[in-house]
Scaffold this motif. Structure first.
Motif, PDB file in Angstrom:
ATOM      1  N   TRP A 119      22.149  19.729 -28.330  1.00  0.00           N
ATOM      2  CA  TRP A 119      21.844  20.767 -29.395  1.00  0.00           C
ATOM      3  C   TRP A 119      23.119  21.078 -29.689  1.00  0.00           C
ATOM      4  N   GLU A 120      22.071  22.721 -28.895  1.00  0.00           N
ATOM      5  CA  GLU A 120      23.357  23.290 -29.484  1.00  0.00           C
ATOM      6  C   GLU A 120      23.823  23.513 -28.170  1.00  0.00           C
TER       7      GLU A 120
ATOM      8  N   LEU B 282      26.871  22.114 -31.279  1.00  0.00           N
ATOM      9  CA  LEU B 282      27.131  23.160 -32.353  1.00  0.00           C
ATOM     10  C   LEU B 282      27.369  25.078 -31.429  1.00  0.00           C
TER      11      LEU B 282
ATOM     12  N   LEU C 193      25.119  13.750 -34.176  1.00  0.00           N
ATOM     13  CA  LEU C 193      25.500  14.545 -35.359  1.00  0.00           C
ATOM     14  C   LEU C 193      25.161  14.120 -36.204  1.00  0.00           C
TER      15      LEU C 193
ATOM     16  N   ILE D  39      21.905  19.639 -40.634  1.00  0.00           N
ATOM     17  CA  ILE D  39      22.410  20.074 -39.743  1.00  0.00           C
ATOM     18  C   ILE D  39      22.483  21.952 -39.162  1.00  0.00           C
ATOM     19  N   LYS D  40      22.321  22.485 -40.249  1.00  0.00           N
ATOM     20  CA  LYS D  40      22.065  23.429 -39.347  1.00  0.00           C
ATOM     21  C   LYS D  40      20.673  23.783 -39.181  1.00  0.00           C
TER      22      LYS D  40
ATOM     23  N   GLY E  74      20.351  22.281 -35.928  1.00  0.00           N
ATOM     24  CA  GLY E  74      20.967  22.990 -35.347  1.00  0.00           C
ATOM     25  C   GLY E  74      19.657  24.717 -34.657  1.00  0.00           C
TER      26      GLY E  74
ATOM     27  N   VAL F   3      29.194  29.206 -35.607  1.00  0.00           N
ATOM     28  CA  VAL F   3      30.020  27.689 -35.932  1.00  0.00           C
ATOM     29  C   VAL F   3      28.824  27.530 -36.919  1.00  0.00           C
ATOM     30  N   MET F   4      27.769  27.966 -36.432  1.00  0.00           N
ATOM     31  CA  MET F   4      26.917  27.517 -37.471  1.00  0.00           C
ATOM     32  C   MET F   4      27.158  28.056 -39.112  1.00  0.00           C
TER      33      MET F   4
ATOM     34  N   ILE G 215      29.405  25.655 -40.730  1.00  0.00           N
ATOM     35  CA  ILE G 215      29.179  24.263 -41.011  1.00  0.00           C
ATOM     36  C   ILE G 215      28.044  24.321 -42.613  1.00  0.00           C
TER      37      ILE G 215
END
Length: 609
Positions: free
Chosen positions: A408-409, A412, A439, A516-517, A520, A552-553, A556
């Motif tokens: 997961w990390e 992202l 995802l 997703i945030k 993540g 990246v987060m 998103i």
């Protein structure tokens, strides 16, 4: 000489043992056309009719005995094998290049056969069908539609059968003189494929008056399920083996894992232990303990086929309009709760993220019917999530939990090497497709666009392919997706199911949170927990990695708020907001990638909770 011959001929004609003698002729005829007692036998058609009658009587007796004493287990298996033979014959005869234009109709017929089989057999077949439907995006469009309507609902069993279960488990009736409860509603409040739930009131405790006992939910397993289970799982094993041999696709490798967990779901003592364990995890989390509740179970009133838990009043998440009224987003609630639907979905995503990444203990059936929203007992204007049905859990190993966090990390943070290393360790190829499935949004890894790379591999644009060519291509991709089924962690089947349902719940409520945030950050927190110190170079590398991850987060999150703002504007203009959420946009992108890259026609409702 002539007279001598004439005399011998006359002698033979008078001899009763002569071959041509009338006596011998009569004797031969009698031996063939007569029975021992001298009566003529019945015609052949009557003998066949009698034998057919005996056969029919035998089949009828076997059917009656199977239905009465074996819960129709044999009949269900015969129905299953017939359906499998029918499906195999359909594909063998009609899945050909010459009948390419008729392939959609072929999928439609097969979808009807499968749906009718699951609904006719009921019981564990519904659970198996739902497990298949959780990954319906990989199935033809007709099957996606059918499996979307496969609900875990069933007629109630009569109270006489409920009474027999209580007598078998406790030696006492549910209520009445000497009963287990002071009051027991003979009419179930809910009925599913393997059990039904009754509302009851416990006997008053010392110091309580009559009628002041606690209200409880009593889950009673249907008697037929225990008799059908091993037959059903045996049929499931045969079906998956036939499917793998007939269509040359990996399927049988999941049989033992799925069967074991389905058996566990039928043990209500184990379900009670699961609920208590989850309640302990929730109580230890300072954030979740204020927003999530697990109903208390009563071990003294619980057996393998009966479970008693605290009765909870609230609104099921499956009733989205009632949820929005409760939260003040639709008119109708006298005292709406604060926070809107965001106050529901935020703790839900946090809960299941903690289960996957921190606890390694995952509830695998979070469909909206298993989640209740109620006012918090200590803060009546604050919503509280109540999680029900704790029969199906998976335990993650520590190694897999860390690998899952890393995937997961890595996805992202753009760490292609990490994702590629873990997926290959799991025996999974095509990391682009795997990443998109994890995802639930389009992901490209490595250099170049996936569509361009795959178009070069195919050598022919997908738009120019026939239905048969697309199906063959999809089959090849599915075979290539799992390069080593022995190494693949089977728990992925249930984890992806869990995530799909959580995403569907978020979508149904209008995508109020950035799923997703939240997920993540939970994976990142779980992965970066340390008990030992590191050198300066390693720490600087981690700071750089974390900064890139946060960037990246942020991107998103920015996309989420753009979609959220558009929702509000459309709603303010009276144009509605359904189909405009962040999850809806993700789904449209996923469907586009699936269509252009893999020839998969994914329905708009396949991601619903």
């Amino acid at each position: 000489m002539v007279l001598a011959r004439a005399w011998q001929a006359g002698l033979r004609s008078r001899n009763p043992l002569s071959i041509n003698s009338p006596v011998l002729k009569h004797t031969r005829t009698f031996s063939v056309d007569s029975s021992v007692n001298g009566t003529r036998p019945k015609p052949r058609w009557q003998r066949y009719l009698r034998r057919t009658g005996y056969l029919g009587l035998g089949v009828g007796v076997a059917y009656g005995l199977d239905r009465q004493f074996n819960a129709s287990a044999i009949g269900r298996n015969l129905r299953t094998l017939w359906a499998c033979a029918h499906i195999t014959a359909e594909y063998k005869m009609n899945f050909t290049p010459e009948k390419s234009e008729q392939i959609p109709e072929l999928h439609e017929r097969v979808a009807n056969i499968m749906f009718n089989l699951f609904t006719s057999n009921g019981g564990l077949y519904i659970k198996i069908g739902q497990a298949i439907g959780a990954n319906a995006g990989f199935l033809p469009k007709a099957m996606q539609v059918k499996f979307a309507s496969l609900f875990d609902d069933a007629p109630q069993i009569p109270y006489s059968e409920v009474l027999s279960v209580f007598q078998s488990e406790f030696g006492r009736p549910p209520s009445g003189p000497g009963g287990m409860f002071e009051y027991f509603d003979e009419h179930a409040v809910a009925s599913a494929s393997i059990a039904q739930v009754h509302k009851a009131r416990m006997w008053p405790e010392p110091g309580q008056a009559e009628g002041e006992g606690q209200w409880v939910a009593v889950k009673v397993q249907k008697p037929a399920v225990a008799k059908q289970t091993e037959w059903d799982l045996g049929a499931y094993r045969i079906v998956m083996w036939l499917y793998e041999k007939s269509f040359d696709l990996p399927a049988y490798f999941v049989v033992d894992f799925v069967s074991d967990h389905l058996r566990r779901e039928l043990d209500f003592e184990l379900e009670a232990e699961n609920a208590q364990r989850t309640a302990a995890y929730v109580a230890q989390d300072p954030r979740l303990s204020k927003t999530v509740y697990i109903p208390r179970v009563f071990p003294a009133l619980t057996t393998k086929r009966i479970m008693t838990a605290e009765w909870i009043e609230g609104v099921r998440l499956s009733d989205s309009d009632a949820i929005r009224r409760l939260m003040g987003e639709l008119p109708g609630a006298s005292t709406p709760l604060r926070g809107g639907t965001r106050a529901i979905m935020d703790p839900m995503v946090e809960l299941f993220s903690s289960q996957m990444f921190l606890w390694g203990w995952v509830h695998c059936d979070p469909h909206p019917g298993n989640v209740i929203v109620r006012p918090h007992p200590a803060a009546p204007r604050t919503p509280q999530l109540v999680l029900l049905d704790h029969g199906l859990y998976v335990q993650l190993t520590e190694e897999f939990r860390r690998d899952w966090c890393a995937v997961w990390e890595g996805l992202l943070a753009g760490e292609w090497s990490v994702v590629d290393g873990v997926t290959r360790k799991w025996g999974v190829a095509m990391p682009d497709l795997f990443a998109s499935a994890v995802l639930m949004r389009p992901v490209k890894l490595g250099r170049g666009r996936p569509q361009q790379r795959e178009s070069e591999e195919r050598g022919k644009p997908i738009e120019e392919m026939t239905n048969y060519e697309r199906s063959v291509m999809m089959k090849a991709k599915l075979k290539g997706f799992l390069t080593d089924t022995d190494r693949m962690p089977k728990v992925l089947i249930f984890l992806l199911r869990n995530m799909r349902m959580v995403q569907g719940n978020n979508k149904t409520l209008g995508s109020p949170v950035n799923r997703i945030k939240i997920t993540g950050f939970a994976a990142s927190r779980a992965l970066t927990r340390r008990t030992t110190s590191v050198d300066l170079r390693t720490r600087l590398a981690e700071y750089y990695h974390y900064a890139f991850f946060r960037a990246v987060m942020f991107s998103i999150d920015l996309a989420f708020w753009v979609a959220r703002t558009r929702q509000w504007v459309w709603h303010a203009l009276g144009l509605g907001r359904d189909g405009m959420g962040f999850e809806d946009e993700i789904e449209r992108s996923v469907r586009g990638i699936a269509k252009s890259s893999f020839g998969m026609d994914v329905g708009a409702d396949v991601f619903d909770g």
